[in-house]
Design an enzyme around this catalytic site. Structure first.
Site, PDB file in Angstrom:
ATOM      1  CD  GLU A 194      -2.968  -0.884   2.394  1.00  0.00           C
ATOM      2  OE1 GLU A 194      -2.862   0.089   3.152  1.00  0.00           O
ATOM      3  OE2 GLU A 194      -3.884  -1.701   2.486  1.00  0.00           O
ATOM      4  CD  GLU A 197      -3.120  -5.780   4.346  1.00  0.00           C
ATOM      5  OE1 GLU A 197      -3.922  -4.948   4.815  1.00  0.00           O
ATOM      6  OE2 GLU A 197      -1.896  -5.587   4.281  1.00  0.00           O
TER       7      GLU A 197
HETATM    8  C1  BGP Z   1      -3.886  -1.924   6.077  1.00  0.00           C
HETATM    9  C2  BGP Z   1      -2.387  -2.121   6.354  1.00  0.00           C
HETATM   10  C3  BGP Z   1      -2.111  -2.974   7.539  1.00  0.00           C
HETATM   11  C4  BGP Z   1      -3.089  -2.849   8.705  1.00  0.00           C
HETATM   12  C5  BGP Z   1      -4.547  -2.712   8.254  1.00  0.00           C
HETATM   13  C6  BGP Z   1      -5.530  -2.427   9.398  1.00  0.00           C
HETATM   14  O1  BGP Z   1      -4.066  -0.760   5.342  1.00  0.00           O
HETATM   15  O2  BGP Z   1      -1.730  -2.718   5.251  1.00  0.00           O
HETATM   16  O3  BGP Z   1      -0.773  -2.716   7.929  1.00  0.00           O
HETATM   17  O4  BGP Z   1      -2.679  -1.876   9.583  1.00  0.00           O
HETATM   18  O5  BGP Z   1      -4.668  -1.745   7.243  1.00  0.00           O
HETATM   19  O6  BGP Z   1      -5.556  -1.094   9.796  1.00  0.00           O
HETATM   20  P1  BGP Z   1      -6.095  -0.568  11.207  1.00  0.00           P
HETATM   21  O7  BGP Z   1      -5.413  -1.355  12.261  1.00  0.00           O
HETATM   22  O8  BGP Z   1      -5.761   0.879  11.244  1.00  0.00           O
HETATM   23  O9  BGP Z   1      -7.567  -0.800  11.265  1.00  0.00           O
END
Ligand code: BGP
Length: 459
Positions: A164, A361
């Site tokens: 990302e 993801e």
């Molecule tokens: C994505 C990232 C992860 C993770 C996830 C959840 O964008 O790749 O690293 O952090 O988001 O985010 P959060 O914990 O802020 O809800």
């Protein structure tokens, strides 16, 4: 029955800085996260910093055993640049030992490691030289990539350069959620340009490497952009959001060039990044083999309040739109829109020569998840099961319509540390209990997913 293709990759994703812990031992140098926590611990939820993430550095064998027991056949994580090359030049033998043992443990247990190189963890020594704003960062990254391919290319066959990239650009140079938290669109554009150049240079290193018999990718958050209405102004706004947030990355990675419209508006606004003549060839000749797609929620936009020119911020081109009918994850405030996955797949099919891809993801963050814990200590995350099933159905439809999606990775395997949010929002198949020596406890979704994997699908 929703049946998935043979050899479909069922797995989960994480990253080095969010799981390893051991942030200052065995030769690792500090990243921006380590230093930032030292300077401003109050900004981090519950004062939990990067030193204390999920202790995977010491507990990886247990995690891999749990992956195997669940039937998972793949797992994505990253290498910490600051561990492998603490000063950017000198190989850290202890890091090589750790990563080889970790990756080999996965392979020996039928879990294919997919390895990413940069997950928001900029080395501090490089940040002191300007981070991604400095052109030299692109060569440092290429050297790091080459080193990683040399060290692990014999056993790792699927690589990613960045996770990302939009996030470190937007949160670090147009917001406060990443270091160096400056707000400057011109600097953000230079950072974006160098990030993508570093990506292309890393791909080049891969093609030149003796172990180039695998494949290399980039992991992008491809949140589809939907306009508020079919009015001309809203459609224009959506086009800009799509160009800045999706096409600038996707076109560059898959087609080796930036959208022409984007180049010309940046020029008009005197926001063009500094480039060198040969860069064009580096981009053109170093495209990816596949795409990793992170998908959480769509991006809904409407026309900006005023058409300010020249632009000084993306807000001059579009602004967010809160769709009143949206389904929402109340525990994180994010929209739930499974059809986004289908729309991404169709777009890759129609506009990006149906490039192979996987969901790198997808998942549901829930704060205060202990509320859902039963008397046996198992989090009954039926909301997560429903979330995953709905997204898998949308993905299944896309695959039936010819999309070459080869896997689904959940964010994440065990709950993990998430930057300033630390352990606030929980995403894992396994709960991590920070007060009980990082004990791992399966949630209900872990058992549901194990069944899905066993049947390679679900009813
Ligand atoms: C994505 C990232 C992860 C993770 C996830 C959840 O964008 O790749 O690293 O952090 O988001 O985010 P959060 O914990 O802020 O809800």
């Amino acid at each position: 029955m929703y049946t998935f293709p043979k050899n479909f990759l069922w797995g989960a994703a994480a990253s080095a800085p969010q799981t390893e812990g051991a942030a200052s031992v065995d030769g690792k140098s500090p990243s921006t996260w380590d230093k930032w926590f030292e300077m401003e611990p109050d900004l981090f939820f519950d004062h939990v910093g990067p030193e204390h993430t999920s202790n995977t550095y010491y507990q990886y064998k247990e995690d891999v055993a749990n992956m195997k027991a669940m039937g998972m056949n793949s797992f994505r994580t990253s290498i910490a640049w600051t561990r492998l090359l603490p000063d950017g030049k000198t190989l850290n033998a202890q890091a090589v030992t750790f990563y080889r043992a970790y990756f080999q443990e996965m392979i020996d247990n039928g879990v294919e490691p997919i390895i990413n190189l940069f997950h928001f963890d900029m080395p501090w020594w490089l940040m002191e030289k300007g981070g991604w704003e400095a052109r030299e960062s692109t060569d440092h990254f290429a050297f790091y990539a080459k080193t990683a391919f040399d060290c692990f290319g014999d056993i790792i066959k699927k690589w990613a350069t960045f996770n990302e990239p939009l996030v470190h650009i937007e949160c670090g140079y147009m917001g406060d959620a990443h270091w160096p938290k400056v707000h400057d669109v011109k600097r953000a554009i230079q950072v974006a340009y160098h990030t993508l150049l570093a990506h292309a240079k890393a791909v080049k290193e891969y093609r030149n490497n003796q172990y180039n018999d695998g494949q290399i990718s980039i992991i992008l958050n491809l949140s589809p952009v939907y306009p508020k209405s079919q009015e001309k102004e809203d459609l224009e706004a959506a086009n800009w959001a799509d160009m800045l947030y999706i096409r600038s990355f996707l076109d560059c990675a898959v087609k080796g060039e930036f959208p022409h419209e984007l180049v010309s508006i940046l020029k008009d606004a005197q926001l063009s990044p500094t480039t060198e003549a040969n860069d064009k060839h580096i981009f053109k000749e170093n495209t990816v083999d596949f795409i990793g797609c992170n998908y959480y929620q769509p991006l809904r936009v409407q026309a900006p309040q005023s058409k300010k020119r020249p632009i000084t911020s993306p807000r001059d081109l579009f602004r967010g739109y809160d769709w009143p009918e949206k389904r929402i994850n109340p525990h994180r405030g994010w929209e739930i829109y499974p059809q986004g996955i289908y729309d991404i797949a169709m777009r890759l099919k129609e506009s990006y020569h149906n490039i192979p891809w996987f969901i790198s993801e997808n998942g549901m963050g829930v704060s205060e998840e202990t509320h859902y814990m039963d008397p046996q200590g198992i989090v009954q995350d039926t909301y997560r099961i429903e979330f995953v099933a709905d997204h898998l159905k949308a993905l299944h439809l896309a695959i039936e319509e010819g999309s070459p999606c080869f896997g689904y990775h959940m964010w994440t395997f065990t709950d993990c540390w998430s930057w300033l949010n630390a352990y606030k929002n929980r995403y894992g198949y396994y709960r991590i209990d920070l007060d009980k020596d990082y004990a791992r406890t399966p949630k209900a979704s872990r058992f549901w997913m194990a069944d899905v994997i066993k049947q390679n699908g679900f009813e």
